[in-house]
Write a protein that holds these residues in place. Structure first.
Motif, PDB file in Angstrom:
ATOM      1  N   GLU A  65      -1.556  -1.923  -4.230  1.00  0.00           N
ATOM      2  CA  GLU A  65      -1.614  -1.485  -2.822  1.00  0.00           C
ATOM      3  C   GLU A  65      -0.191  -1.218  -2.319  1.00  0.00           C
ATOM      4  O   GLU A  65       0.639  -2.124  -2.227  1.00  0.00           O
ATOM      5  N   VAL A  68       1.525  -3.484   0.328  1.00  0.00           N
ATOM      6  CA  VAL A  68       1.733  -4.832  -0.223  1.00  0.00           C
ATOM      7  C   VAL A  68       2.953  -4.803  -1.161  1.00  0.00           C
ATOM      8  O   VAL A  68       3.810  -5.695  -1.124  1.00  0.00           O
ATOM      9  N   GLU A  71       6.288  -4.636   0.827  1.00  0.00           N
ATOM     10  CA  GLU A  71       6.688  -5.944   1.385  1.00  0.00           C
ATOM     11  C   GLU A  71       7.178  -6.862   0.267  1.00  0.00           C
ATOM     12  O   GLU A  71       8.159  -7.594   0.427  1.00  0.00           O
ATOM     13  N   TYR A  72       6.515  -6.805  -0.877  1.00  0.00           N
ATOM     14  CA  TYR A  72       6.926  -7.627  -2.023  1.00  0.00           C
ATOM     15  C   TYR A  72       8.354  -7.280  -2.449  1.00  0.00           C
ATOM     16  O   TYR A  72       9.178  -8.166  -2.704  1.00  0.00           O
ATOM     17  N   GLU A  75      10.854  -8.729  -0.063  1.00  0.00           N
ATOM     18  CA  GLU A  75      10.954 -10.192  -0.111  1.00  0.00           C
ATOM     19  C   GLU A  75      11.549 -10.694  -1.424  1.00  0.00           C
ATOM     20  O   GLU A  75      12.040 -11.805  -1.491  1.00  0.00           O
ATOM     21  N   PRO A  87      10.502 -10.841  13.850  1.00  0.00           N
ATOM     22  CA  PRO A  87       9.032 -10.805  13.719  1.00  0.00           C
ATOM     23  C   PRO A  87       8.350  -9.729  14.558  1.00  0.00           C
ATOM     24  O   PRO A  87       7.385  -9.112  14.105  1.00  0.00           O
ATOM     25  N   TYR A  88       8.848  -9.484  15.789  1.00  0.00           N
ATOM     26  CA  TYR A  88       8.179  -8.505  16.627  1.00  0.00           C
ATOM     27  C   TYR A  88       8.405  -7.093  16.094  1.00  0.00           C
ATOM     28  O   TYR A  88       7.491  -6.266  16.038  1.00  0.00           O
ATOM     29  N   ARG A  90       9.033  -6.398  13.055  1.00  0.00           N
ATOM     30  CA  ARG A  90       8.282  -6.319  11.802  1.00  0.00           C
ATOM     31  C   ARG A  90       6.810  -6.029  12.076  1.00  0.00           C
ATOM     32  O   ARG A  90       6.181  -5.238  11.396  1.00  0.00           O
ATOM     33  N   ALA A  91       6.267  -6.685  13.103  1.00  0.00           N
ATOM     34  CA  ALA A  91       4.860  -6.453  13.462  1.00  0.00           C
ATOM     35  C   ALA A  91       4.665  -5.001  13.882  1.00  0.00           C
ATOM     36  O   ALA A  91       3.666  -4.360  13.521  1.00  0.00           O
ATOM     37  N   ARG A  94       4.728  -2.872  10.756  1.00  0.00           N
ATOM     38  CA  ARG A  94       3.451  -3.003  10.029  1.00  0.00           C
ATOM     39  C   ARG A  94       2.372  -2.186  10.724  1.00  0.00           C
ATOM     40  O   ARG A  94       1.546  -1.554  10.075  1.00  0.00           O
ATOM     41  N   PHE A  95       2.354  -2.246  12.061  1.00  0.00           N
ATOM     42  CA  PHE A  95       1.348  -1.511  12.825  1.00  0.00           C
ATOM     43  C   PHE A  95       1.422  -0.029  12.503  1.00  0.00           C
ATOM     44  O   PHE A  95       0.409   0.624  12.230  1.00  0.00           O
ATOM     45  N   TRP A  96       2.645   0.539  12.548  1.00  0.00           N
ATOM     46  CA  TRP A  96       2.787   1.981  12.322  1.00  0.00           C
ATOM     47  C   TRP A  96       2.527   2.371  10.872  1.00  0.00           C
ATOM     48  O   TRP A  96       1.947   3.425  10.603  1.00  0.00           O
ATOM     49  N   LYS A  98       0.389   0.889   8.964  1.00  0.00           N
ATOM     50  CA  LYS A  98      -1.075   0.864   8.887  1.00  0.00           C
ATOM     51  C   LYS A  98      -1.657   2.122   9.528  1.00  0.00           C
ATOM     52  O   LYS A  98      -2.622   2.700   9.038  1.00  0.00           O
ATOM     53  N   GLU A 102      -4.009   4.209   7.310  1.00  0.00           N
ATOM     54  CA  GLU A 102      -5.449   4.036   7.529  1.00  0.00           C
ATOM     55  C   GLU A 102      -6.037   5.096   8.440  1.00  0.00           C
ATOM     56  O   GLU A 102      -7.232   5.370   8.386  1.00  0.00           O
ATOM     57  N   LYS A 103      -5.191   5.691   9.307  1.00  0.00           N
ATOM     58  CA  LYS A 103      -5.721   6.711  10.212  1.00  0.00           C
ATOM     59  C   LYS A 103      -5.261   8.110   9.792  1.00  0.00           C
ATOM     60  O   LYS A 103      -6.066   9.011   9.602  1.00  0.00           O
TER      61      LYS A 103
END
Lengths: 221, 224
Positions: A65, A68, A71-72, A75, A87-88, A90-91, A94-96, A98, A102-103
């Motif tokens: 994937e 995934v 990100e691996y 890290e 974190p914000y 990063r979130a 991740r949102f964009w 996705k 996905e869209k």
């Protein structure tokens, strides 16, 4: 000694993203070109669930994937970081990512292969998605965070490169610079980025490959 | 600065349950805002203008959308009771299976809800196959996270509730104790956990809701 292999194809936007990430990190890897019409036993062994590329193999352990994997990579090889550390932020990244995967990718892929009423619906869906991208990019040159091109922009590679070629082959004008000037500028910047430019499949080769697929579909009907 | 957490959810959203579980495990206080998805609030549309969906977690006025993204945000912001493994490879495995749950498993479970007869048999077989793949990830552990509930347990948590509701509606077992012993045990352990136990939405209301979702698909077949 670390051993890194990447199973992918020269024409897949997903495996190209992984290559960019590995190169940004300065990680040496062996690229294994898969024939998707005749998948290798190794690919089927390392990704038995989805049987898809890309698959990253690190010291014999497979990661599947594309997001995934990205990100691996960040890290495992810490410097330079390719995803935001906050974190914000990063979130948001991740949102964009996705959103693209996905869209945007499914709708913009399907619209080129569909016909009639289904195509009209998909055209409308793609237009709405482009409107969202357009509004995010007003006042922001990139998907960020920050002022420079980043991995989120790289995850938009299908929109920035593949879709333009596909929609032309399909005789569509879902995306135009006139309708979506911010997205148009973003695409230009995308192509100006050297590490991205060096890792895109050549336009004529990709066009010929996709054209052959269109012809094969038409012939099978 | 005092932390302000708001969670936009519906009473039944399985994805919002993930966020609730994570917040409870971390011991975090938050305000719940219930949404009526047929009449979305101005706040929801402001905080999630792209997808206009729940759940949305708003942390000090900053919105985070998409339940799995929210889980990782919670884990990265509040370090107590870590949800994800530390090892990058184990993290990658957890993320892979969470995605599998949201894509392959969820759609196969949906197909069970909306079919009957032969199609239901096929849908059930596919769902059970996907559940078997997930069961293999448990190996000999109590939870996917090991001794305690972790990210993947929370990611799969919706199956625990929804599967039992579906089983009642279609009057058929999906998770058979004999065929899926480890998964069956995990479902029990997860449900019994004190953090999880009190969070389930009202069962009778859920049954009515999913029955109503199933009806139009059954009527469609009959009228053909």
């Amino acid at each position: 000694m670390a051993e890194v292999k990447l199973f992918g194809t020269w024409f897949s936007p997903f495996s190209r993203r992984i290559e960019i990430a590995l190169k940004l990190k300065g990680v040496e890897y062996e690229f294994i070109e898969e024939d998707l019409s005749n998948k290798s036993p190794l690919l089927l062994k390392y990704n038995p669930v989805h049987k898809k590329i890309p698959v990253l193999l690190h010291n014999g352990k497979p990661i599947c994937e594309s997001f995934v994997i990205l990100e691996y990579i960040d890290e495992t090889w810490e410097c330079p970081s390719i995803w935001p550390r906050d974190p914000y932020e990063r979130a948001t990244a991740r949102f964009w990512a996705k959103f693209f995967d996905e869209k945007c990718v499914p709708a913009m892929w399907k619209v080129c292969w569909s016909k009639g009423e289904e195509q009209e619906k998909l055209k409308e869906e793609c237009t709405q998605l482009l409107k969202i991208l357009e509004s995010v990019l007003s006042g922001n040159k990139f998907f960020g965070p920050g002022e420079n091109i980043g991995m989120v922009d790289v995850t938009g590679n299908f929109v920035a490169y593949w879709f333009g070629i596909l929609q032309e082959l399909a005789g569509l004008h879902v995306f135009t610079k006139e309708k979506f000037p911010n997205v148009g500028e973003w695409i230009d910047e995308f192509h100006n980025c050297s590490i991205i430019k060096e890792n895109l499949p050549p336009k004529d080769k990709l066009t010929a490959h996709l054209q052959a697929r269109f012809q094969a579909v038409a012939a099978s009907k | 600065m005092a932390e302000e957490l708001k969670l936009f959810r519906t009473w039944s959203s399985p994805f919002a349950l993930r966020v609730i579980h994570a917040l409870k495990i971390k011991g975090l206080e938050y305000e719940t805002i219930f949404e009526d998805l047929s009449s979305k609030s101005a706040s929801l549309l402001q905080y999630n203008p792209v997808n206009k969906k729940v759940p949305v977690l708003v942390h000090n006025e900053k919105p985070v959308c998409e339940s799995l993204v929210i889980l990782e945000y919670i884990d990265e912001t509040w370090k107590q009771c870590p949800l994800l493994p530390r090892d990058p490879y184990e993290k990658a495995e957890a993320r892979f299976w969470a995605k599998f749950g949201d894509e392959k498993l969820l759609s196969s479970i949906w197909n069970v809800l909306i079919t009957q007869g032969k199609q239901l048999e096929e849908a059930t077989a596919e769902a059970v196959q996907n559940l078997k793949l997930i069961e293999e990830q448990l190996k000999d552990k109590k939870f996917f996270g090991g001794e305690t509930i972790g990210y993947l347990d929370i990611a799969f948590g919706w199956t625990v509730n929804l599967i039992s509701i579906l089983e009642e509606i279609i009057d058929q077992k999906l998770v058979d104790e004999e065929k899926l012993p480890l998964l069956s045990a995990w479902m029990q352990n997860f449900s019994d956990d004190p953090v999880i136990k009190d969070c389930w939405p009202p069962r009778d209301k859920m049954i009515a809701k999913y029955q109503a979702m199933r009806e139009p698909y059954l009527k469609k077949v009959v009228s053909q």
